[in-house]
Scaffold this active site. Structure first.
Site, PDB file in Angstrom:
ATOM      1  N   SER A  34      20.960  10.197  74.090  1.00  0.00           N
ATOM      2  CA  SER A  34      22.229   9.778  73.469  1.00  0.00           C
ATOM      3  C   SER A  34      22.353  10.316  71.998  1.00  0.00           C
ATOM      4  O   SER A  34      21.459  10.014  71.319  1.00  0.00           O
ATOM      5  CB  SER A  34      22.558   8.292  73.547  1.00  0.00           C
ATOM      6  OG  SER A  34      22.267   7.757  74.938  1.00  0.00           O
ATOM      7  N   ARG A  64      19.473  -0.723  68.919  1.00  0.00           N
ATOM      8  CA  ARG A  64      19.026   0.876  68.107  1.00  0.00           C
ATOM      9  C   ARG A  64      18.592   0.696  66.589  1.00  0.00           C
ATOM     10  O   ARG A  64      18.858   1.564  66.065  1.00  0.00           O
ATOM     11  CB  ARG A  64      19.876   1.832  68.551  1.00  0.00           C
ATOM     12  CG  ARG A  64      20.352   2.241  69.838  1.00  0.00           C
ATOM     13  CD  ARG A  64      19.049   2.645  70.537  1.00  0.00           C
ATOM     14  NE  ARG A  64      19.044   2.948  71.903  1.00  0.00           N
ATOM     15  CZ  ARG A  64      19.061   1.873  72.778  1.00  0.00           C
ATOM     16  NH1 ARG A  64      18.563   1.033  72.469  1.00  0.00           N
ATOM     17  NH2 ARG A  64      19.368   2.193  74.253  1.00  0.00           N
ATOM     18  N   GLU A  88      22.816   9.097  66.248  1.00  0.00           N
ATOM     19  CA  GLU A  88      21.444   8.353  66.661  1.00  0.00           C
ATOM     20  C   GLU A  88      20.285   9.292  66.272  1.00  0.00           C
ATOM     21  O   GLU A  88      19.570   8.626  65.367  1.00  0.00           O
ATOM     22  CB  GLU A  88      21.445   8.092  68.207  1.00  0.00           C
ATOM     23  CG  GLU A  88      20.351   6.948  68.402  1.00  0.00           C
ATOM     24  CD  GLU A  88      20.066   6.830  70.090  1.00  0.00           C
ATOM     25  OE1 GLU A  88      20.999   6.310  70.668  1.00  0.00           O
ATOM     26  OE2 GLU A  88      19.184   7.252  70.429  1.00  0.00           O
TER      27      GLU A  88
END
Ligand SMILES: Cc1cc2nc3c(=O)[nH]c(=O)nc-3n(C[C@H](O)[C@H](O)[C@H](O)COP(=O)(O)OP(=O)(O)OC[C@H]3O[C@@H](n4cnc5c(N)ncnc54)[C@H](O)[C@@H]3O)c2cc1C
Length: 355
Positions: A249, A165, A350
């Site tokens: 998420s 990520r 995130e």
């Protein structure tokens, strides 16, 4: 002529459907439009924010006192090469349209990334991934505008510094580039490789892969499996599913050193938690599912606080059920501090907060 709209509502440009108005808003269909927009912001001495599909963005309730520059460039090119096919996609293409295009063309490498919302230009930023695949595996090159010099620059895969990520574009180079185009290298001779156990068993139980004749059919079967699993978890955008009003998420899965992981096991025992956290293989350390930590800290699926909450179908997705950005951020902070207190781990958010 680039058009600049004033006092433009932002909420509907994001999957959270949250946020106030932008002082100025413009859509850029090509590089010249992007350069015009930057010059406009500079001439007014205001900040600007680059917006893709808004599926990883949280706008403040107060909006954005600057220019929101929405990427709207289009185009997908197909270039046949001796050892595969190169797909070059404009930053403003919907990511899932590119996935569909690859699958229809019998090209493997992105089928497990089906159903991820957002635009192509954002995919390298957090190295989008799902079901055992990441875009870093297929990205050949990223083309961008350097926001300091306004020149075009190109980054080969190894120069993007991809990790879980992350990439240079959301780490040391945050805000330094507008990604204008991404080139992917895909595989023509494929037997889809299904690495994720949940997907593997779902496909094994529902599809007879060996009976499918063409590569495109096999890839399509994988796509359908991924979409079915994602739907169950509200991980595809569906206007009729209130649990999909999220950014997917909300927290990254923490990657711990072995020492920190051992410490987590100690804390679990001290806190009377009988089962140990499941772990994922990760080259960078021990990856622990953030969803497990949330549930153990009492933030179970369906947890609500005011107008926001935890998705009823996925413990890691925070959802706007008709609340505000303030409520969402307060809930996120409450979760983070509960997990720090209980497990000594600070979860990293995130989605990007724009205020
Ligand atoms: C239901 C749901 C499921 C999801 N599932 C997944 C998943 O499985 N895996 C996963 O990795 N992610 C997932 N996401 C998160 C999200 O879809 C991805 O991060 C996606 O790549 C974001 O794309 P976007 O165009 O919407 O980006 P935006 O939200 O518009 O932008 C995100 C960030 O990228 C920057 N940015 C966007 N475009 C450009 C550009 N062209 N140049 C420079 N900067 C740019 C923005 O400034 C911002 O900082 C999910 C989200 C939702 C809502």
């Amino acid at each position: 002529m680039t058009e600049f709209l004033e006092n433009f509502p932002l909420a509907n440009l994001t999957t959270f459907k949250l946020g106030g108005n932008a002082r100025y808003f413009t859509e850029c269909r090509n590089t010249d439009g992007m350069l015009d927009a930057i010059r406009f912001a500079e001439s007014k001495n205001i900040r600007y924010h680059i917006l893709g599909g808004g599926s990883n963005t949280i706008f403040s309730d107060d909006g954005f006192d600057g220019l929101v520059l929405k990427i709207a460039s289009r185009g997908i090119q197909f270039v046949r090469e001796p050892d595969g096919v190169m797909i070059v996609a404009a930053a403003g293409e919907q990511w899932d349209d590119v996935v569909k295009f690859c699958i229809r063309s019998g090209l493997g490498g992105v089928e497990c990334l089906s159903g991820i919302p957002g635009l192509v230009g954002a995919t390298p930023i957090q190295n989008v991934g799902a079901y055992g695949q990441e875009v870093a595996e297929t990205i050949l090159e990223v083309k961008a505008i350097d926001l300091l010099t306004l020149r075009t620059v190109r980054f080969r895969n190894s120069e993007c510094r991809f990790g879980y990520r992350r990439s240079r574009f959301n780490q040391e180079d945050t805000g330094k580039f507008i990604i204008t185009e991404v080139a992917f290298k895909l595989n023509t001779v494929v037997q889809p490789e299904i690495r994720y156990p949940e997907l593997r068993s779902f496909i094994a139980s529902s599809i007879e892969m060996e009976k499918l004749a063409s590569e495109a059919e096999k890839l399509e079967a994988v796509r359908n499996g991924v979409l079915a699993l994602r739907r169950k978890k509200s991980m595809v955008i569906d206007e009729s599913d209130p649990n999909s009003q999220s950014a997917g998420s909300f927290f990254k899965n923490p990657v711990l050193t072995q020492d920190k992981f051992d410490h987590l096991l100690d804390l679990c025992r001290k806190n009377g938690i009988e089962d140990s956290p499941p772990t994922f293989p990760s080259g960078e350390g021990v990856k622990v599912p953030a969803a497990w930590l949330l549930e153990k800290a009492g933030f179970h699926k369906g947890f609500r606080k005011g107008g926001v909450g935890v998705s009823a179908n996925h413990a890691l997705a925070l959802v706007n059920y008709g609340g505000t950005t303030r409520e969402l951020l307060l809930l996120a902070e409450e979760i983070q501090s509960a997990i720090v207190q209980q497990f000594g781990i600070l979860l990293e958010r995130e989605p990007v907060l724009v205020q």
